[in-house]
Design an enzyme around this catalytic site. Structure first.
Site, PDB file in Angstrom:
ATOM      1  N   HIS A 365       0.846  -1.190   0.000  1.00 21.90           N
ATOM      2  CA  HIS A 365       0.000   0.000   0.000  1.00 21.90           C
ATOM      3  C   HIS A 365       0.885   1.245   0.000  1.00 21.90           C
ATOM      4  CE1 HIS A 365      -3.506  -2.492   1.899  1.00 21.90           C
ATOM      5  NE2 HIS A 365      -3.329  -2.727   0.607  1.00 21.90           N
ATOM      6  N   ASN A 476      -9.063  -6.147  -6.742  1.00 19.35           N
ATOM      7  CA  ASN A 476      -9.097  -7.457  -6.082  1.00 19.35           C
ATOM      8  C   ASN A 476     -10.542  -7.706  -5.666  1.00 19.35           C
ATOM      9  OD1 ASN A 476      -7.688  -9.766  -5.313  1.00 19.35           O
ATOM     10  ND2 ASN A 476      -7.509  -9.084  -3.198  1.00 19.35           N
ATOM     11  N   HIS A 531      -2.865  -5.250 -12.524  1.00 21.19           N
ATOM     12  CA  HIS A 531      -3.060  -4.229 -11.499  1.00 21.19           C
ATOM     13  C   HIS A 531      -1.736  -3.628 -11.050  1.00 21.19           C
ATOM     14  CE1 HIS A 531      -1.440  -7.079  -8.708  1.00 21.19           C
ATOM     15  NE2 HIS A 531      -1.924  -6.517  -7.611  1.00 21.19           N
TER      16      HIS A 531
END
Length: 602
Positions: A365, A476, A531
């Site tokens: 993240h 996701n 992604h």
């Protein structure tokens, strides 16, 4: 790059865009998934594919009547074809008619702060023979949609139609027509009426390519009735205005009623705002990472990056940390009222979930400031549903495994335990899934709001700026879609939806390039793309393979932490993003190429 069909003896084929051979354990994982009897058509592997839990990260799995809870999911619902959509040309059109045109048009959308704007949209058929409910509003309007379609609540959050309760307040859309046929729109954030041509003018870049003949009726001078405290673009309701409905303080739900027939359903894609207005008078969701393009040039960042990073780290908790003080937007989040309905195992976590709302987390993240090839500054972040989402997932995965054991299911991997549609376990999982996904979305909204204010402080003297482009995408999740003419669940495990004209974000590793893209709608990939870059090595291996000096060298030119605590996120642990992008040239087109200049990791 076209895909390669892997030479595997499985019930369903495996198509790969990775352009390299899979490792033995990766191949086995692909075979395990492709052998499941409910897999539809084939399994698609994206260019960033790598080892995951149960299924490969970077895999797209379409299924019939079942879903694997090891993947996080969200469902975007739809409406029957005669649902009316108001466009900025002053007319309303049936959704089915808009879908048949196969072209862009301009709708009304609502920002998170409750401001109505003009936005580009496209329409399409999304499901066939779908189950339906009727949402009845206090203005007498009835909306027929799938039970899972998300309605925008008055506080800017969303809730599925099937979970709306009597007296639930929805974000209102009110329009008025004056005696000369000109349109006024009521702004929810202020309660004042605004000329529609002013809304269009504010979004001039949005409507530049729109057919001018359709907006001409709105660009003529409008006779106005000014409020004492208003600017010239705001007007009150005049006595001779002909209302399209009774204007009240807010729209509220009267009832949600199941319908005993099925129909084909349709929906809009609104890339910038992800919601749109119905003529019935409310806003609804259209079908995670987030990025905004700012109006600032790169020179504005000179000498300020370290101060910006320190402010971000002070304002947004990272890792296992949480907020010490709770802001009003967090405590007022309407979905807290549904916490009591979540799995019993998380009922003692409400306080922790509240304190973590607006925090980054750890792992991959990040919060980043980037500059594109045109020297424009972008803000980007990536986070999820924090501890509460993980806990919910673990409880449901455990339930699925228990059911598989009781049924003596012969699964190739216990992490492929699944729920079958129509069962109580599926319904409980899906309900919790929607809550967790909405938590994740609002978590990003809270962080992006704080992030934006920090940038405004350093680059604009505290003055708010309007983003030139806003991009949000899940990576996701699962949703119901139509592929190859059939309704299926599509699980994108570490992948992004890339339907035609979908905006997406494909970040590289810390210190590498990232990309803003538009989907090409490649049907063989189930309209998906990667992604990110994808890991080359595990976190443990990366810590053994690289040193702190390597990290400092590989993140040269990036304002970020340079300590052993983030060594597992070193760029060398990831695949080269340029190769990943080349391998999916048939899946997406590049809109902007970004380079990180600041990165905050958890």
């Amino acid at each position: 790059m076209p895909y390669n069909k892997l030479e595997l003896s499985t019930e369903s084929p495996v198509l790969s865009w990775a352009n390299h051979e899979l490792k033995d354990n990766e191949t086995q994982m692909a075979k395990n998934v492709a052998s499941l009897p409910f897999v539809f058509k084939h399994v698609a592997l994206m260019p960033d594919v790598h080892l995951g839990k149960g299924a490969l990260v970077g895999s797209v799995i379409a299924t019939k009547e079942a879903i694997i809870p090891a993947a996080v999911g969200v469902d975007i619902g739809c409406f029957v074809g005669n649902t009316l959509i108001p466009l900025v040309d002053g007319k309303s059109y049936p959704l089915k008619e808009l879908a048949s045109k196969n072209e862009e048009f301009i709708v009304y959308a609502c920002t998170p702060t409750g401001k109505i704007v003009a936005a580009k949209a496209t329409a399409k058929l999304t499901r066939k023979n779908a189950s339906l409910v009727k949402v009845i509003l206090d203005n007498g309007e009835e909306i027929i949609c799938t039970p899972d379609h998300q309605f925008m609540l008055r506080d800017g959050t969303y809730k599925e139609a099937q979970y709306l309760q009597t007296e639930t307040s929805l974000m209102p859309f009110y329009s008025q027509v004056d005696k000369d046929g000109y349109t006024l729109i009521s702004q929810p954030y202020s309660g004042r009426w605004q000329k529609a041509d002013k809304i269009i003018a504010d979004e001039q870049e949005t409507v530049t390519s729109y057919n001018k003949s359709r907006t001409a009726v709105l660009t003529k001078p409008v006779q106005t009735y000014f409020m004492k405290s208003s600017k010239e673009d705001f007007v009150p309701v005049a006595p001779d205005f002909q209302s399209e409905g009774n204007v009240v303080d807010n729209h509220k739900v009267v009832a949600v009623v199941p319908i005993d027939y099925k129909e084909d359903v349709y929906c809009l894609t609104v890339p910038e705002y992800h919601n749109f207005a119905l003529k019935a008078g409310v806003f609804v969701h259209n079908c995670g990472m987030g990025a905004i393009k700012t109006p600032f040039k790169g020179e504005k960042l000179e000498g300020k990056l370290k101060k910006i990073r320190l402010d971000i780290e002070a304002a947004i908790p990272t890792g296992f940390n949480e907020n010490k003080d709770l802001e009003k937007a967090v405590t007022n989040w309407q979905n807290w009222s549904d916490f009591k309905d979540l799995h019993s195992g998380v009922q003692d976590l409400e306080s922790k979930a509240m304190k973590q709302l607006g925090s980054l987390g750890g792992g991959n993240h990040f919060i980043e400031v980037c500059v594109d090839t045109e020297n424009q500054v972008w803000l980007m972040l990536h986070s999820g549903s924090r501890n509460i989402g993980n806990k919910l997932a673990q409880y449901h995965i455990s339930t699925a495994k228990d059911l598989a054991k009781m049924a003596d299911a012969n699964l190739p991997d216990k992490d492929l335990a699944h729920f079958v549609t129509g069962t109580p376990e599926f319904e409980a999982y899906w309900r919790d899934l929607q809550w967790a996904q909405e938590y994740a979305r609002f978590n990003r909204d809270v962080m992006m709001s704080r992030f934006k204010k920090i940038i405004e402080k350093h680059l604009a003297g505290g003055k708010a700026f309007k983003p030139l482009l806003v991009v949000n995408c899940h990576h996701n999740y699962s949703e119901k879609e139509v592929h190859f003419g059939e309704d299926v669940y599509v699980t994108r495990k570490g992948a992004v939806r890339a339907q035609k004209e979908d905006y997406g974000i494909i970040p590289g590793s810390m210190g590498a390039k990232s990309y803003i893209v538009k989907g090409k709608g490649n049907v063989e990939s189930f309209c998906s793309c990667s992604h990110g870059a994808g890991r080359l090595m595990s976190r443990t291996k990366a810590k053994k393979a690289y040193t702190l000096d390597d990290l400092i060298e590989q993140t040269k030119g990036v304002e970020c932490r340079k300590d052993e605590g983030i060594l597992d996120e070193i760029p060398g642990a990831y695949k080269p993003i340029e190769q990943v992008m080349e391998n999916q040239s048939d899946l997406v087109e590049v809109v902007a190429t970004l380079k990180q200049v600041l990165c905050v990791k958890g």
